[in-house]
Design a protein around this motif. Structure first.
Motif, mmCIF file in Angstrom:
data_model
loop_
_atom_site.group_PDB
_atom_site.id
_atom_site.type_symbol
_atom_site.label_atom_id
_atom_site.label_comp_id
_atom_site.label_asym_id
_atom_site.label_seq_id
_atom_site.Cartn_x
_atom_site.Cartn_y
_atom_site.Cartn_z
ATOM 1 N N UNK A 343 0.856 -1.180 0.000
ATOM 2 C CA UNK A 343 0.000 0.000 0.000
ATOM 3 C C UNK A 343 0.895 1.234 0.000
ATOM 4 N N UNK A 344 0.353 2.312 -0.487
ATOM 5 C CA UNK A 344 1.141 3.550 -0.529
ATOM 6 C C UNK A 344 1.112 4.197 0.849
ATOM 7 N N UNK A 345 1.880 3.603 1.762
ATOM 8 C CA UNK A 345 1.874 4.076 3.142
ATOM 9 C C UNK A 345 3.191 4.727 3.540
ATOM 10 N N UNK A 346 4.084 4.909 2.600
ATOM 11 C CA UNK A 346 5.363 5.557 2.901
ATOM 12 C C UNK A 346 5.542 6.778 2.008
ATOM 13 N N UNK A 347 5.593 7.951 2.601
ATOM 14 C CA UNK A 347 5.851 9.137 1.771
ATOM 15 C C UNK A 347 7.285 9.115 1.264
ATOM 16 N N UNK A 348 7.538 9.777 0.151
ATOM 17 C CA UNK A 348 8.918 9.844 -0.357
ATOM 18 C C UNK A 348 9.827 10.538 0.655
ATOM 19 N N UNK A 349 11.084 10.161 0.622
ATOM 20 C CA UNK A 349 12.074 10.740 1.508
ATOM 21 C C UNK A 349 13.104 11.503 0.693
ATOM 22 N N UNK A 350 13.604 12.594 1.289
ATOM 23 C CA UNK A 350 14.622 13.410 0.635
ATOM 24 C C UNK A 350 15.773 13.613 1.607
ATOM 25 N N UNK A 351 16.976 13.366 1.139
ATOM 26 C CA UNK A 351 18.164 13.508 1.969
ATOM 27 C C UNK A 351 19.125 14.467 1.288
ATOM 28 N N UNK A 352 19.416 15.579 1.969
ATOM 29 C CA UNK A 352 20.356 16.561 1.434
ATOM 30 C C UNK A 352 21.780 16.056 1.652
ATOM 31 N N UNK A 353 22.528 15.959 0.565
ATOM 32 C CA UNK A 353 23.926 15.527 0.664
ATOM 33 C C UNK A 353 24.877 16.707 0.801
ATOM 34 N N UNK A 354 24.594 17.793 0.115
ATOM 35 C CA UNK A 354 25.431 18.987 0.243
ATOM 36 C C UNK A 354 24.592 20.206 -0.099
ATOM 37 N N UNK A 355 24.955 21.328 0.540
ATOM 38 C CA UNK A 355 24.240 22.581 0.322
ATOM 39 C C UNK A 355 25.259 23.707 0.334
ATOM 40 N N UNK A 411 22.473 33.991 -14.197
ATOM 41 C CA UNK A 411 23.014 34.914 -13.212
ATOM 42 C C UNK A 411 21.883 35.486 -12.361
ATOM 43 N N UNK A 412 22.137 35.582 -11.059
ATOM 44 C CA UNK A 412 21.163 36.130 -10.126
ATOM 45 C C UNK A 412 21.495 37.594 -9.835
ATOM 46 N N UNK A 413 20.525 38.294 -9.302
ATOM 47 C CA UNK A 413 20.709 39.709 -8.971
ATOM 48 C C UNK A 413 20.381 39.897 -7.502
ATOM 49 N N UNK A 414 21.414 40.053 -6.681
ATOM 50 C CA UNK A 414 21.187 40.213 -5.246
ATOM 51 C C UNK A 414 20.424 41.492 -4.946
ATOM 52 N N UNK A 415 20.634 42.523 -5.788
ATOM 53 C CA UNK A 415 19.957 43.785 -5.530
ATOM 54 C C UNK A 415 18.448 43.660 -5.726
ATOM 55 N N UNK A 416 18.017 42.724 -6.566
ATOM 56 C CA UNK A 416 16.582 42.486 -6.735
ATOM 57 C C UNK A 416 16.049 41.543 -5.665
ATOM 58 N N UNK A 417 16.846 40.520 -5.302
ATOM 59 C CA UNK A 417 16.404 39.565 -4.290
ATOM 60 C C UNK A 417 17.632 38.956 -3.641
ATOM 61 N N UNK A 418 17.691 39.054 -2.314
ATOM 62 C CA UNK A 418 18.902 38.646 -1.591
ATOM 63 C C UNK A 418 18.845 37.206 -1.108
ATOM 64 N N UNK A 419 17.684 36.584 -1.092
ATOM 65 C CA UNK A 419 17.611 35.190 -0.656
ATOM 66 C C UNK A 419 16.375 34.544 -1.272
ATOM 67 N N UNK A 420 16.390 33.225 -1.313
ATOM 68 C CA UNK A 420 15.290 32.451 -1.898
ATOM 69 C C UNK A 420 14.914 31.325 -0.932
ATOM 70 N N UNK A 421 13.630 31.190 -0.704
ATOM 71 C CA UNK A 421 13.103 30.054 0.044
ATOM 72 C C UNK A 421 12.602 29.027 -0.979
ATOM 73 N N UNK A 422 13.330 27.943 -1.086
ATOM 74 C CA UNK A 422 13.037 26.932 -2.101
ATOM 75 C C UNK A 422 12.376 25.736 -1.424
ATOM 76 N N UNK A 423 11.247 25.343 -1.950
ATOM 77 C CA UNK A 423 10.538 24.169 -1.460
ATOM 78 C C UNK A 423 10.689 23.046 -2.483
ATOM 79 N N UNK A 424 11.383 21.992 -2.078
ATOM 80 C CA UNK A 424 11.538 20.820 -2.933
ATOM 81 C C UNK A 424 10.422 19.842 -2.578
ATOM 82 N N UNK A 425 9.566 19.558 -3.536
ATOM 83 C CA UNK A 425 8.418 18.682 -3.316
ATOM 84 C C UNK A 425 8.653 17.361 -4.033
ATOM 85 N N UNK A 426 8.562 16.272 -3.277
ATOM 86 C CA UNK A 426 8.713 14.930 -3.843
ATOM 87 C C UNK A 426 7.366 14.227 -3.696
#
Length: 751
Positions: A343-355, A411-426
């Protein structure tokens, strides 16, 4: 995926989670993994292998490239010494706990190299040692044997369990010496061995009703480890019909979320005997500890119940042997194969190896994070889709072995946006779909890509002349969209000169805040305005800069008294103006000509008659300096008239200059006066009088123009002489003649 058909023991397996587009662009996935081996129960910190040597790398490269060891499920079995390149045990390993009866015991892992990104597949093989003895689940077995059994009859005995594998596992059985039985050993397709008791001699209950034997299980070590159980053989009267099951093989499927106590299956049998010989009891046959813990068998009804929760991810199927024994000790056997439904009773798992955070804003395509996704379910339930928000300048790129790399798309522009909140959905593809989310915050570090920007492209500042030195006259301001040292702005003056003096002798600037200061006192009559450029430079490397124009307007102050051009007041011989005694009312005697070096209303002049020999004889026009007769001249008036005229400007406070006029009353002109018509007089003039009036006006005008031209010529000659002598213009010196002209009213104003 396989399980032991008799034991129901779980065999570890590797699952591959499917990703969208995972096969596109993936290279090197089919390469043979690096293999390392270690013996179980070795102490923590024991040496396994040298990774640098195995991968053909220098030892220092492991640290520089950010080498890491990653096991599935974040199990830290090994640790990597970056200084030596050695792979060491982080903890003791128990092969039986990790792999059960599976042989070989392989623990797959990856060696991750971040810079540049590379994944090396590897396997850790845990070798078995003989650390377990064979053991029987029941230390006493009761076997009922009818006395009429012929020699050669085989009786099945319970087998022993040995957690070791290979030669360290169970290899042989022996029975204590006796005259009635011997042991024969049978094996199955998977190499497991089972003991059977073979009757050698007909039993006689009346002679011996019970025989006690010792069954010994031995492994293959030298000397071998062993375990024993007691076999009680009870000799019973004749029972000539054994129980017969309705089905020799039962196959059932149960979902993994089945509740405890739920019925799995009911086995049934028939026995043609009657009475006590037809009383059937059901028992497990060769059941492992896992089966006895998971299932419960009703001895009377043959119903099989769940005793504890089952999990498809741990064990996918169970094979259970059931033995039915009647009252006469005859028995029958059936097999139950239980398939666990996933049965689909286990949600996917995500493991960050490096950031990696922060990342420079000018990074074109940089790996931000490396992570692995997995799902313990199988089939469609184990297939996963990985995604992030659509409105972010990041992308997911699949790699080998269920790894993903999060990279920047441009290329990113820090003057437009200094940080990003990224949601990884599995999200898996099961029904219902399950998903898990992992949140990453990525900071953008500044790069000096924005020059300072002035608040104005051009600044206009006002400065009152005769200012005090080091006076703050204004400020310029620039801002920089960068941050930190890249946004620290310093100000400087650009070096062009102003007139004959360098800029730095007039103006200075505070390099930190852009405040401007006048270094010297300025004279409006020498310089009315000047402009220069200011540069704003940031602290980045390389630095960026921008410029702005600053215009300084010097405001006039009433610091110059009027200067009388005519009549001359330089102490030479007095200038006498001649007036005929025949002059009538309104006769133009002379005109006082004066100038003021100031500007605007500070140079507006007015004239006032302060003192006269005969105050009633002359009148002075206040705005143009004209001296006219106030009445007809009489014989009683003195020949020599002296007038004192005050010339005053319109400044605050006003400044003034006095001028002396000498007027002589004379006779002897053939036409001694020019009669000027009064505005209120209404008598008609004769033609001759008009002619004389025109001639007189022309003469006076020519004389006045000649005087002015001579005055200007003299001053120009003096200025040219001073220039030839190498003199420089002094803001506090004499008024330069080239800055004046004559207005229509007769006064001189500054242009």
């Amino acid at each position: 995926v396989k399980t032991d058909p008799h034991e129901g023991t779980m065999i570890p397996q590797q699952r591959q989670v499917l990703f969208l587009l995972v096969l596109l662009g993936v290279s090197g996935a089919a390469s043979e993994p690096q293999q390392f081996s270690v013996v179980e129960e070795m102490e923590r910190g024991s040496f396994v292998a040298n990774v640098a040597k195995a991968l053909g790398l220098e030892v220092g490269e492991l640290s520089n490239r950010g080498a890491r060891v990653i096991f599935k499920g974040n199990k830290d079995y090994l640790q990597l010494n970056h200084r030596t390149g050695d792979l060491l045990l982080r903890e003791k390993l128990d092969r039986e706990e990790l792999c059960g009866p599976a042989e070989p015991c392989v623990l797959p892992f990856q060696i991750l190299l971040e810079k540049p990104f590379q994944i090396v597949m590897a396997e850790l093989i845990v070798e078995d040692i003989n650390d377990h003895s064979p053991a029987f689940l029941n230390t006493e077995m009761v076997l009922k044997v009818p006395e009429n059994k012929s020699p050669g009859t085989v009786f099945i005995l319970e087998n022993a369990q040995d957690l070791d594998v290979g030669n360290n596992s169970l290899q042989n059985y022996t029975i204590s010496p006796n005259s009635h039985f011997h042991i024969q050993i049978r094996g199955d397709s998977e190499g497991r061995k089972y003991p059977e008791l073979v009757l050698d001699k007909i039993l006689d209950r009346e002679e011996q009703s019970e025989i006690i034997l010792t069954l010994t299980a031995l492994d293959g070590e030298s000397p071998p480890r062993s375990g024993t159980a007691q076999v009680r053989v009870l000799v019973v009267d004749i029972n000539d019909n054994a129980p017969v099951f309705a089905q020799p093989r039962y196959e059932v499927q149960i979902p993994e979320n089945s509740s405890i106590g739920s019925r799995v299956v009911t086995v049934s049998e028939t026995d043609l005997d009657a009475g006590n010989n037809a009383d059937i009891s059901y028992t497990f046959l060769h059941a492992s500890e896992i089966i006895r813990k998971t299932f419960q068998l009703s001895e009377k009804s043959g119903e099989l119940y769940l005793k504890e929760k089952i999990d498809f991810e741990l064990i996918q199927s169970y094979t259970i042997n059931i033995q039915a024994t009647d009252g006469g000790s005859l028995s029958g056997k059936c097999t139950i194969i239980i398939q666990v439904m996933d049965l689909n009773d286990n949600p996917p798992e995500l493991t960050i190896s490096s950031l990696t955070s922060p990342i420079p804003e000018n990074s074109l395509e940089t790996a931000v994070a490396v992570f692995r996704v997995s799902d313990l379910d199988s089939g469609e339930n184990g297939k996963v889709v990985c995604s992030i928000q659509d409105d972010l300048p990041f992308a997911l790129k699949p790699s080998v072995e269920n790894f993903y790399t999060l990279v920047t798309e441009g290329a990113l522009d820090r003057e437009s946006r200094a940080d990003y909140n990224i949601t990884i959905t599995v999200t898996d593809l099961g029904s219902p779909r399950l998903k898990s989310e992992h949140y990453i915050k990525v900071f953008i570090s500044d790069v000096n890509d924005s020059p300072p920007v002035f608040t104005q492209r051009a600044y206009k500042l006002y400065l009152q002349e005769n200012n005090s030195p080091a006076l703050h006259i204004g400020s310029v301001s620039a801002s920089d969209r960068d941050s930190g040292i890249n946004a620290r702005v310093t100000y400087s003056l650009l070096p062009p000169e102003i007139g004959e003096l360098p800029l730095f002798s007039y103006i200075s600037i505070n390099s930190d805040n852009g405040h401007l200061y006048a270094l010297r006192s300025l004279d409006y009559e020498a310089i009315q305005a000047f402009q220069f450029n200011v540069r704003a430079t940031d602290g980045g490397s390389p630095s960026l800069s921008s410029q702005a124009v600053v215009q300084v307007l010097v405001e006039d102050e009433n610091d110059n008294s009027p200067f009388v051009l005519y009549p001359p007041q330089n102490g030479t011989a007095p200038c006498n103006d001649l007036v005929p005694r025949a002059a009538e009312l309104g006769y133009l005697v002379t005109k006082v000509v004066a100038v003021d070096r100031d500007w605007g209303q500070n140079s507006w002049l007015s004239y006032q008659l302060l003192k006269a020999t005969d105050p009633g004889l002359f009148t002075l026009w206040a705005h143009n300096g004209e001296v006219r007769t106030a009445r007809p001249i009489s014989d009683r008036d003195a020949i020599k008239q002296k007038l004192l005229v005050l010339v005053k400007d319109n400044g605050q406070p006003p400044l003034s200059t006095a001028a002396t006029l000498n007027v002589l009353l004379v006779d002897g002109f053939s036409e001694p006066y020019i009669q000027l018509p009064d505005a209120t007089k209404e008598e008609v003039q004769t033609d001759s009088l008009t002619t004389y009036l025109v001639i007189s006006l022309a003469s006076v005008s020519c004389l006045f123009l000649f005087s002015v031209i001579m005055f200007i010529a003299i001053h120009l000659w003096k200025r040219k002489r001073d220039a030839n002598d190498g003199s420089q213009f002094d803001p506090n010196g004499p008024f330069p003649s080239y800055l004046v002209d004559v207005s229509g009213t007769g006064t001189l104003s500054q242009n």
